[in-house]
Design a protein around this motif. Sequence first.
Motif, PDB file in Angstrom:
ATOM      1  N   ALA A  51      64.663   8.481 -46.097  1.00 20.87           N
ATOM      2  CA  ALA A  51      64.714   8.282 -44.648  1.00 20.87           C
ATOM      3  C   ALA A  51      63.456   7.581 -44.143  1.00 20.87           C
ATOM      4  O   ALA A  51      63.532   6.638 -43.341  1.00 20.87           O
ATOM      5  CB  ALA A  51      64.885   9.629 -43.943  1.00 20.87           C
ATOM      6  N   PHE A  52      62.294   8.022 -44.612  1.00 20.44           N
ATOM      7  CA  PHE A  52      61.032   7.418 -44.177  1.00 20.44           C
ATOM      8  C   PHE A  52      60.969   5.954 -44.577  1.00 20.44           C
ATOM      9  O   PHE A  52      60.619   5.078 -43.765  1.00 20.44           O
ATOM     10  CB  PHE A  52      59.856   8.180 -44.791  1.00 20.44           C
ATOM     11  CG  PHE A  52      58.524   7.567 -44.501  1.00 20.44           C
ATOM     12  CD1 PHE A  52      57.868   7.803 -43.307  1.00 20.44           C
ATOM     13  CD2 PHE A  52      57.903   6.745 -45.443  1.00 20.44           C
ATOM     14  CE1 PHE A  52      56.630   7.230 -43.031  1.00 20.44           C
ATOM     15  CE2 PHE A  52      56.668   6.162 -45.180  1.00 20.44           C
ATOM     16  CZ  PHE A  52      56.039   6.416 -43.968  1.00 20.44           C
ATOM     17  N   SER A  53      61.300   5.661 -45.811  1.00 19.79           N
ATOM     18  CA  SER A  53      61.208   4.299 -46.318  1.00 19.79           C
ATOM     19  C   SER A  53      62.242   3.387 -45.678  1.00 19.79           C
ATOM     20  O   SER A  53      61.956   2.218 -45.382  1.00 19.79           O
ATOM     21  CB  SER A  53      61.374   4.293 -47.839  1.00 19.79           C
ATOM     22  OG  SER A  53      60.383   5.105 -48.452  1.00 19.79           O
ATOM     23  N   ALA A  54      63.433   3.906 -45.437  1.00 18.09           N
ATOM     24  CA  ALA A  54      64.465   3.116 -44.785  1.00 18.09           C
ATOM     25  C   ALA A  54      64.042   2.765 -43.359  1.00 18.09           C
ATOM     26  O   ALA A  54      64.265   1.639 -42.890  1.00 18.09           O
ATOM     27  CB  ALA A  54      65.785   3.877 -44.765  1.00 18.09           C
ATOM     28  N   ASN A  55      63.413   3.713 -42.676  1.00 15.28           N
ATOM     29  CA  ASN A  55      62.927   3.443 -41.321  1.00 15.28           C
ATOM     30  C   ASN A  55      61.838   2.382 -41.329  1.00 15.28           C
ATOM     31  O   ASN A  55      61.779   1.530 -40.435  1.00 15.28           O
ATOM     32  CB  ASN A  55      62.400   4.728 -40.687  1.00 15.28           C
ATOM     33  CG  ASN A  55      63.514   5.679 -40.286  1.00 15.28           C
ATOM     34  OD1 ASN A  55      64.641   5.262 -40.046  1.00 15.28           O
ATOM     35  ND2 ASN A  55      63.203   6.969 -40.213  1.00 15.28           N
ATOM     36  N   GLN A  56      60.971   2.420 -42.336  1.00 13.58           N
ATOM     37  CA  GLN A  56      59.916   1.414 -42.444  1.00 13.58           C
ATOM     38  C   GLN A  56      60.494   0.025 -42.700  1.00 13.58           C
ATOM     39  O   GLN A  56      60.077  -0.965 -42.088  1.00 13.58           O
ATOM     40  CB  GLN A  56      58.942   1.786 -43.572  1.00 13.58           C
ATOM     41  CG  GLN A  56      57.907   2.818 -43.174  1.00 13.58           C
ATOM     42  CD  GLN A  56      57.006   2.287 -42.067  1.00 13.58           C
ATOM     43  OE1 GLN A  56      57.206   2.603 -40.885  1.00 13.58           O
ATOM     44  NE2 GLN A  56      56.026   1.491 -42.407  1.00 13.58           N
ATOM     45  N   SER A  58      63.487  -0.983 -41.906  1.00 18.07           N
ATOM     46  CA  SER A  58      64.184  -1.378 -40.688  1.00 18.07           C
ATOM     47  C   SER A  58      63.211  -1.883 -39.635  1.00 18.07           C
ATOM     48  O   SER A  58      63.478  -2.884 -38.953  1.00 18.07           O
ATOM     49  CB  SER A  58      64.974  -0.186 -40.137  1.00 18.07           C
ATOM     50  OG  SER A  58      65.599  -0.511 -38.910  1.00 18.07           O
ATOM     51  N   ALA A  59      62.068  -1.202 -39.494  1.00 19.34           N
ATOM     52  CA  ALA A  59      61.066  -1.595 -38.501  1.00 19.34           C
ATOM     53  C   ALA A  59      60.503  -2.982 -38.814  1.00 19.34           C
ATOM     54  O   ALA A  59      60.318  -3.811 -37.912  1.00 19.34           O
ATOM     55  CB  ALA A  59      59.939  -0.563 -38.456  1.00 19.34           C
ATOM     56  N   GLN A  62      63.128  -5.634 -38.035  1.00 20.43           N
ATOM     57  CA  GLN A  62      63.272  -5.856 -36.599  1.00 20.43           C
ATOM     58  C   GLN A  62      62.131  -6.717 -36.061  1.00 20.43           C
ATOM     59  O   GLN A  62      62.355  -7.635 -35.253  1.00 20.43           O
ATOM     60  CB  GLN A  62      63.308  -4.509 -35.865  1.00 20.43           C
ATOM     61  CG  GLN A  62      63.325  -4.593 -34.346  1.00 20.43           C
ATOM     62  CD  GLN A  62      64.597  -5.214 -33.778  1.00 20.43           C
ATOM     63  OE1 GLN A  62      65.515  -5.574 -34.516  1.00 20.43           O
ATOM     64  NE2 GLN A  62      64.646  -5.362 -32.470  1.00 20.43           N
ATOM     65  N   ALA A  88      57.632   1.261 -33.902  1.00 26.60           N
ATOM     66  CA  ALA A  88      58.280   1.696 -35.141  1.00 26.60           C
ATOM     67  C   ALA A  88      57.530   1.184 -36.361  1.00 26.60           C
ATOM     68  O   ALA A  88      57.457   1.856 -37.392  1.00 26.60           O
ATOM     69  CB  ALA A  88      59.730   1.212 -35.168  1.00 26.60           C
ATOM     70  N   ALA A  92      53.974   4.787 -38.724  1.00 33.03           N
ATOM     71  CA  ALA A  92      53.987   5.508 -39.999  1.00 33.03           C
ATOM     72  C   ALA A  92      52.617   6.040 -40.386  1.00 33.03           C
ATOM     73  O   ALA A  92      52.458   7.221 -40.697  1.00 33.03           O
ATOM     74  CB  ALA A  92      54.541   4.620 -41.106  1.00 33.03           C
TER      75      ALA A  92
END
Length: 219
Positions: A51-56, A58-59, A62, A88, A92
Amino acid sequence: MGQRIDIHFLEILSSKICHDLISPIGAVSNGIEFMTEMGDDAGSEGLDLVAFSANQASAKLQAFRLAYGVGGADSHIKPEDVYLAIEALISADGKIKQDWDYHAPLGVVKDEFGFDERTPAYAKMLTCAILLAIECLPRGGTLSVTAQDDGSTLVTATGDNAGLRDNTNAALSLSIGTENMNPKYVHAYMSGLLAGYHGYSISADDSAEGQTLIYFSKN
């Protein structure tokens, strides 16, 4: 635009984007592998990593989309959208903070009827300027954005050892040959190209200790 973009520059820009994305995407892969191997014993550790890496990832995508993609030039994109994308990106590790009001009338001009409208490609140039400011904060610091009386926008990077990388201004002004391009200032060069294409000027100054100033304005 008056500037030929060659394959070497595109290769370096692509390498930079891939380099920035490979770490979080690789971590997603590692997290999935860990969960597959451990099965029920994986607990929440593997899921948290994914989840953490996917959010990074994605950020970063974007931010790159706003800066380099066609959609970033849409005048309907607001400074708030840029703020959230950058938040975003930097949240982190928490080393860099934003301190600016995205509700301020940044990039707003009056149309022929006296109504407010946002300058086309403003969000794109704001994203480019902020990403450049982030590069100027190797030890962390604060990002601020303010509208100036002359109609320009000022992005300020304040922090310990803040400063421009070598050849940044040469890259911004497109006075450096693409045959001598380096990944360290490929973003600055791309920002200069985009500024010229969309009718903006962009410049940077780090004459004040611990502070770098980046200006951009519509020509």
